[in-house]
Structure formats: C-alpha cells, structure tokens
Design an enzyme around this catalytic site. Sequence first.
Site, PDB file in Angstrom:
ATOM      1  N   ASP A  24       0.854  -1.335   0.298  1.00 13.23           N
ATOM      2  CA  ASP A  24      -0.105   0.106   0.262  1.00 13.23           C
ATOM      3  C   ASP A  24       0.946   1.526   0.211  1.00 13.23           C
ATOM      4  O   ASP A  24       1.861   1.514   0.546  1.00 13.23           O
ATOM      5  CB  ASP A  24      -0.875  -0.154   1.590  1.00 13.23           C
ATOM      6  CG  ASP A  24      -1.498   1.525   1.479  1.00 13.23           C
ATOM      7  OD1 ASP A  24      -1.893   1.713   0.390  1.00 13.23           O
ATOM      8  OD2 ASP A  24      -1.956   2.273   2.221  1.00 13.23           O
ATOM      9  N   ASP A  26      -0.436   5.182   1.550  1.00 11.27           N
ATOM     10  CA  ASP A  26      -0.631   5.830   1.960  1.00 11.27           C
ATOM     11  C   ASP A  26      -0.747   5.346   3.232  1.00 11.27           C
ATOM     12  O   ASP A  26      -1.746   5.101   3.583  1.00 11.27           O
ATOM     13  CB  ASP A  26      -2.006   7.043   1.770  1.00 11.27           C
ATOM     14  CG  ASP A  26      -1.785   7.499   0.389  1.00 11.27           C
ATOM     15  OD1 ASP A  26      -0.434   8.490  -0.088  1.00 11.27           O
ATOM     16  OD2 ASP A  26      -2.577   7.957  -1.106  1.00 11.27           O
ATOM     17  N   ASP A 185      -1.596  -1.103   6.335  1.00 11.53           N
ATOM     18  CA  ASP A 185      -2.296  -0.274   6.888  1.00 11.53           C
ATOM     19  C   ASP A 185      -3.683  -0.499   7.473  1.00 11.53           C
ATOM     20  O   ASP A 185      -3.743   0.403   8.613  1.00 11.53           O
ATOM     21  CB  ASP A 185      -1.002   0.865   7.477  1.00 11.53           C
ATOM     22  CG  ASP A 185      -2.485   2.159   6.447  1.00 11.53           C
ATOM     23  OD1 ASP A 185      -2.601   1.895   5.770  1.00 11.53           O
ATOM     24  OD2 ASP A 185      -2.318   3.020   6.415  1.00 11.53           O
TER      25      ASP A 185
END
Length: 237
Positions: A24, A26, A185
């Site tokens: 991922d 961001d 996240d």
Amino acid sequence: MPQTPDRSPAPPPQAAWPAAILFDFDGTLIDSAPDILTGINRLLDEENLPALDLGQVHQFIGDGAPTLVTRAFAATGRPLAPDSVPAMTDRYMAIYEALPADPSCVFPGVAETLAHLCAHIPLALVTNKPERATHAVLQAIGLNSYFKAVVGGDTLPTRKPHPGPLLHAMAQLGAEPARTVMVGDGANDVTAGRAAGARVVCVTYGYPRMPVEELGADRLVDHFHELPAALLDLSVG
C-alpha cells in the site's frame, strides 16, 4: 598477518523470502495526510466551505479520491450530489497534483528497507490513489525505482478491498498468491490480501479506521525496518 574472519550473518536462503511483496502507499510508505488535507481544504475554500482538520482527513483516506472528496464535503454539512462527484474529484486531483511532493513524507526506514528487499524480491505498489498521481509522487520522493509494477485506484475497474488489483500486480510479477505478501495499514489491505490468497503484514503507524490489532493481519510491525524479519517469520517463500 592472518585476516580476520568475516563474522557478518549470511543472507537468508532465497527460499525463505516471499516470491513477491505488494505495498500500500498512503499510511504505509508515506505520510500523505498533510498534503491531502491541504488539497481538500483548498477545494473546500473555493466552495466557501469550512476547512477540515488532520484527524478528520485521516479517517477519509484509503478508499480512493472520489470517496475522499465525497466524505470531505459530507463532513462540512454540504454533501455532494452523486452526479457532481466526478467533476469535483477532478478539481481536487488538479489541486493535489500541483502540490510539490516533499521527500520528508517518506516514513522512517522505508527507503533503506525497500532497497534491501528489492535485491531479493520483486516489489509492486497497489494503492487506491489514482495511478497518475502515484507515479508523480513516487518520482518526486525517489521511490519509483524499487517497484516493478504500480497499480492505482483507477488502473482497473475495481480497487481495494476487491482482490483484483492485487491479482493484477501478482500476474505482472509472475508470483503465485500463496507465495505473496501484502503490506498495508488498513482493513482494505487485509480484506484484499485475504481474498487474493496472500498473507498480510500491517504497519501500526498508518491510517486505520479501527484498532490495527483487530484487522486480522498475519503480522504487525511498529517500524518499517522490522518488515524483513516479519517476512522471514511468515515463511511463505
């Protein structure tokens, strides 16, 4: 004079590494929230709407630009009509892409760890950020050379939590799902990883909208430099 023997640890065998790692963007590799906040607030200001704060934007990140814009306007008390979302999203992206990317947004340990990992394993970026903006940011912050594939939120008809983007990246890397690890996240990363048949590692410092311990990842890491050890511990190679 006899030479001092090399006591440095031997590198782990190739079979111990995963066949591929998907990341991922961001909240995992970069702290993009301040720039996203700046872009959204400039758009809201153009519409004579109140500014949002960083805590609000943290909760809106991760589902793609149209959802971000929709949530931002709803938070001001003036929700967008569905048919106006595409044009407003285009306006937001024009503002966001004009912002200079700051290399300091890269989380500690990311560049060094990616450099280490890409020497052993093919890496891909799978993000819900639009692909053009993703490439621009990667170039500006100096991370572009580490990834053999980049899949953005508008690359395919689907985005995370759908497994399609992950499977597309795996196909580009020539990796089987069972030998692939998704690193993210939030819930979208875990859901997409599970649906794609991959193992999942989550960082604990990102932008999850629920306690990271409840996401159901196979491993958690508090600092990015802990990732190689977590990958070897998974033994999916």
